[in-house]
Every structure is written in C-alpha cells, then in structure tokens.
Design a protein around this motif. Structure first.
Motif, short mmCIF file in Angstrom:
data_model
loop_
_atom_site.label_atom_id
_atom_site.label_comp_id
_atom_site.label_asym_id
_atom_site.label_seq_id
_atom_site.Cartn_x
_atom_site.Cartn_y
_atom_site.Cartn_z
N GLU A 22 0.82 -1.21 0.00
CA GLU A 22 0.00 0.00 0.00
C GLU A 22 0.86 1.26 0.00
OE1 GLU A 22 -4.00 -1.65 2.31
OE2 GLU A 22 -2.28 -0.87 3.46
N THR A 23 2.01 1.19 0.66
CA THR A 23 2.93 2.34 0.65
C THR A 23 3.46 2.58 -0.76
OG1 THR A 23 3.58 1.91 2.94
CG2 THR A 23 5.05 3.29 1.62
N LEU A 24 3.82 1.48 -1.43
CA LEU A 24 4.29 1.61 -2.82
C LEU A 24 3.19 2.16 -3.71
CD1 LEU A 24 6.36 -1.69 -3.32
CD2 LEU A 24 7.22 0.62 -2.92
N TRP A 25 1.98 1.65 -3.51
CA TRP A 25 0.85 2.14 -4.32
C TRP A 25 0.62 3.62 -4.08
CZ3 TRP A 25 -1.85 0.75 -8.39
CH2 TRP A 25 -3.06 1.39 -8.66
N TYR A 28 3.28 5.70 -5.80
CA TYR A 28 3.18 5.72 -7.26
C TYR A 28 1.93 6.44 -7.76
CZ TYR A 28 3.18 4.29 -12.11
OH TYR A 28 3.19 4.31 -13.48
N SER A 29 0.81 6.24 -7.07
CA SER A 29 -0.47 6.69 -7.63
C SER A 29 -1.03 7.97 -7.03
CB SER A 29 -1.51 5.57 -7.46
OG SER A 29 -1.78 5.36 -6.08
N ALA A 30 -0.46 8.43 -5.90
CA ALA A 30 -1.08 9.55 -5.18
C ALA A 30 -1.27 10.79 -6.03
CB ALA A 30 -0.25 9.88 -3.93
N GLN A 31 -0.32 11.07 -6.92
CA GLN A 31 -0.38 12.29 -7.73
C GLN A 31 -0.85 12.03 -9.16
OE1 GLN A 31 0.02 15.24 -6.23
NE2 GLN A 31 0.31 14.02 -4.36
N LYS A 32 -1.35 10.83 -9.42
CA LYS A 32 -1.83 10.50 -10.77
C LYS A 32 -3.35 10.40 -10.76
CE LYS A 32 2.31 7.91 -12.17
NZ LYS A 32 3.08 8.15 -10.92
N SER A 33 -3.98 10.92 -11.78
CA SER A 33 -5.43 10.84 -11.87
C SER A 33 -5.86 9.40 -12.15
CB SER A 33 -5.95 11.75 -13.00
OG SER A 33 -5.56 11.23 -14.26
N ASP A 34 -7.10 9.09 -11.83
CA ASP A 34 -7.62 7.76 -12.11
C ASP A 34 -7.57 7.45 -13.61
OD1 ASP A 34 -8.08 7.63 -9.45
OD2 ASP A 34 -10.27 7.61 -9.55
N TYR A 35 -7.77 8.46 -14.41
CA TYR A 35 -7.72 8.26 -15.87
C TYR A 35 -6.33 7.83 -16.32
CZ TYR A 35 -7.98 9.24 -20.87
OH TYR A 35 -7.93 9.14 -22.23
N ILE A 36 -5.31 8.48 -15.79
CA ILE A 36 -3.94 8.11 -16.15
C ILE A 36 -3.63 6.69 -15.70
CG2 ILE A 36 -1.50 8.61 -15.70
CD1 ILE A 36 -2.82 10.53 -17.65
N ARG A 115 -12.02 1.03 -8.61
CA ARG A 115 -11.45 2.05 -7.74
C ARG A 115 -9.92 2.04 -7.76
NH1 ARG A 115 -9.74 0.07 -2.73
NH2 ARG A 115 -10.09 -2.18 -2.43
N THR A 116 -9.35 3.14 -7.34
CA THR A 116 -7.90 3.25 -7.20
C THR A 116 -7.50 3.53 -5.76
OG1 THR A 116 -7.93 5.64 -7.64
CG2 THR A 116 -7.68 4.18 -9.54
N SER A 117 -8.49 3.61 -4.87
CA SER A 117 -8.27 4.04 -3.50
C SER A 117 -7.64 2.96 -2.64
CB SER A 117 -9.60 4.47 -2.88
OG SER A 117 -10.51 3.38 -2.89
N LEU A 118 -7.23 3.35 -1.45
CA LEU A 118 -6.78 2.42 -0.42
C LEU A 118 -8.00 1.99 0.40
CD1 LEU A 118 -3.55 4.27 0.77
CD2 LEU A 118 -3.66 2.20 -0.62
N PRO A 119 -7.98 0.77 0.98
CA PRO A 119 -6.86 -0.17 1.00
C PRO A 119 -6.77 -0.98 -0.30
CG PRO A 119 -8.72 -1.09 2.16
CD PRO A 119 -9.12 0.31 1.79
N LEU A 120 -5.61 -1.59 -0.50
CA LEU A 120 -5.45 -2.52 -1.61
C LEU A 120 -6.21 -3.81 -1.31
CD1 LEU A 120 -1.66 -2.27 -2.58
CD2 LEU A 120 -3.62 -1.31 -3.80
N HIS A 197 -10.42 -3.43 -7.80
CA HIS A 197 -9.43 -2.37 -7.67
C HIS A 197 -8.66 -2.26 -8.98
CE1 HIS A 197 -5.85 -0.21 -6.23
NE2 HIS A 197 -6.61 0.22 -5.23
N MET A 198 -8.12 -1.08 -9.27
CA MET A 198 -7.38 -0.88 -10.51
C MET A 198 -6.18 -1.82 -10.61
SD MET A 198 -7.38 0.83 -13.35
CE MET A 198 -8.38 2.30 -13.07
N PHE A 199 -5.54 -2.12 -9.49
CA PHE A 199 -4.39 -3.02 -9.52
C PHE A 199 -4.83 -4.42 -9.97
CE2 PHE A 199 -1.35 -6.01 -7.67
CZ PHE A 199 -0.15 -5.46 -8.11
N THR A 200 -5.98 -4.88 -9.49
CA THR A 200 -6.53 -6.17 -9.93
C THR A 200 -6.88 -6.11 -11.40
OG1 THR A 200 -7.49 -6.45 -7.73
CG2 THR A 200 -8.26 -7.93 -9.44
#
Length: 288
Positions: A22-25, A28-36, A115-120, A197-200
C-alpha cells in the motif's frame, strides 16, 4: 487520485499502518489521476505483447532438437522476418484500433466503480476475482468465437486470425481490428460485472495476455499450465483449432475446455488427439 496528502494522512484515515504494498501504491499513484492509471492498461498491452513472445521467437529460430520435440506442428517453420511482420501488423492494429478504444472507455470503468483508493485488495480477493473473470471471459469468448465462424463472420473478419494454421506467440492478437474489439469485450465483461481495484484490473489483463500468448505459442512444454490447471486447454487445444483452419467447428473456448465439451464442439479434437499424441511420441523418439 488518492485523497491523501501523505502516508500519515492515509494511515489516519484507515486507522492502521499501511502495508508495504500500500505504501508503494501510494507513492506511485497519489499524484496520478484515475484516468492516467487506467491508461496504464494500454501501455501494458504493448509491453507484454512485445516482450513475452520473445522466448518463443528464440526457440523457433534456434530449433534445438531438445526443444523441437515439444513443437506441436514440427514440420512448419517460421522465419524471423515472418514473425516480425506479424508483430508489426499487431502493433499497428493496437495503435489505430485498440489504444483509442481503451482510452475512450474510461467513463464506463468509472461508472461501474473500478477504484484506485486504499486499501489494496487482499491476495485472496484478487485471486477469486480473477478466477471469476476467467470463467466469464471464457464463456463469453466461446460464443463470440462461434459467431466469428459463421459464414459472414469468418469471411469478413475472422479469416485474418486463421492465416496462421500453426500459431506463434506474436499471432495471439493477430486479427482483424473488429475481431480484437469484439473478443476484447469478453475480457472487459468480468470487471464490468464484478468491479475491482485498478491493480486487480491491471493484473487481470496482464495474465490474460500471457495466457493468450502461451495458448498460441505452438509448443507444449512439460511445465505447460494445461498439465497443472484442471480443464485448461492450452496450446494443444487451440493449436488444433488453427490446424483445422477456416472450416473448424471445434475448440472455440479461449481458456478452458468445459464449454467445448458441454456443447459438443470438441468431438473432432478428441478424435484427433490420439493422432497428435502419436505424432508427439514419434517426434520425441526421433530427437532422443
């Protein structure tokens, strides 16, 4: 984009420390839009369909006797030029058909709630969701593939994919642009029905790409998933479909074998399977 300014904010919101993943996610993703983040799927499409077939290309070019005994149709050979021509056509189709479609389909992904949110998601959650996606994709692909073998569907669309009577890794997505979109819908259907989740979502499409390449590789190795996973068709199952060619009314399923068995579209394959096994055994004896 994650609604947190820092890891600490995320941990306060969740009421616990973030896991390493989750820290890595977050980083990496905190400043990226869901679209990106969604558009990454298009990037993965190009990357994995470029890199994963390379080992099969090398095997095809080297034609080592120790490896050649695993080739399903050993009499057919593909040159480097032929394989590169296939790759170029696939990439061209991705650029003008698949890429734009994926980029424009984001509103649907947003609407269904990927979703792209936490938790993973947990490993178990991802496993079961991806298994469901495989089952949904396999069933939908079976019927769409059968439609592609109707007289109109084959002559106008599907015959491009059957230019390879002995498939190769690069030929997994080698098809008419309309077929890639039509059969690609089967891959999207699972996440649309069972949002994740987007990662899945990324992981599902990566695994599906790798599976398609393995199915078209033209080799059945001892470590093939077909020898481990129940009802998994693998390269031998799909190779027969290409071997028969345009008149094939057998082995329509993309991953598993149960649909072909239930609907009786594997009778020809089962009849010829003994022939393939005998050819394989003779080939192994030849190279021993």
């Amino acid at each position: 984009m994650l609604p947190y300014n820092s890891v600490q904010d995320a941990e306060i919101s969740l009421g616990r420390n973030l896991t390493y993943g989750e820290t890595l996610w977050f980083q990496y993703s905190a400043q990226k839009s869901d679209y990106i983040l969604y558009c990454h799927n298009t990037l993965f499409l190009f990357i994995f369909y470029t890199l994963f077939p390379i080992p099969f290309v090398l095997v095809e070019l080297l034609r080592s006797p120790k490896i050649d005994k695993f080739k399903i149709q050993p009499k057919l050979k593909n040159s480097f030029s032929d394989m590169m021509q296939c790759y170029k056509k696939v990439m061209f189709t991705f650029v003008y058909a698949v890429g734009p479609l994926q980029l424009l389909s984001y509103p649907i992904i947003e609407w269904v709630g990927i979703r792209t949110s936490l938790p993973l998601p947990s490993g178990a959650e991802m496993f079961w969701q991806i298994l469901v996606y495989f089952l949904i994709e396999d069933y939908a692909n079976y019927w769409l593939h059968r439609v592609m073998h109707s007289k109109w569907g084959y002559e106008n669309i599907h015959k491009v994919h059957h230019e390879y009577t002995a498939p190769i890794g690069f030929a997994a997505p080698y098809a008419h642009w309309a077929e890639i979109i039509i059969l690609g819908f089967a891959s999207f259907l699972g996440p649309l029905l069972v949002p994740c989740h987007m990662f899945t979502f990324w992981l599902w499409f990566i695994i599906r790409q790798l599976e398609a390449i393995e199915t078209h590789c033209g080799y059945e190795f001892p470590w093939s998933p077909s020898k481990i996973i129940p009802f998994y068709g693998g390269a031998v199952h799909h190779d027969y479909h290409h071997y028969v060619g345009g008149k094939s009314q057998s082995n329509f399923a993309s991953v598993f074998t149960y649909c072909d068995y239930i609907y009786g579209t594997d009778k020809g394959y089962r009849y010829q399977k003994d022939v393939f096994e005998k050819m394989k055994n003779q080939n192994e004896m030849k190279f021993e």
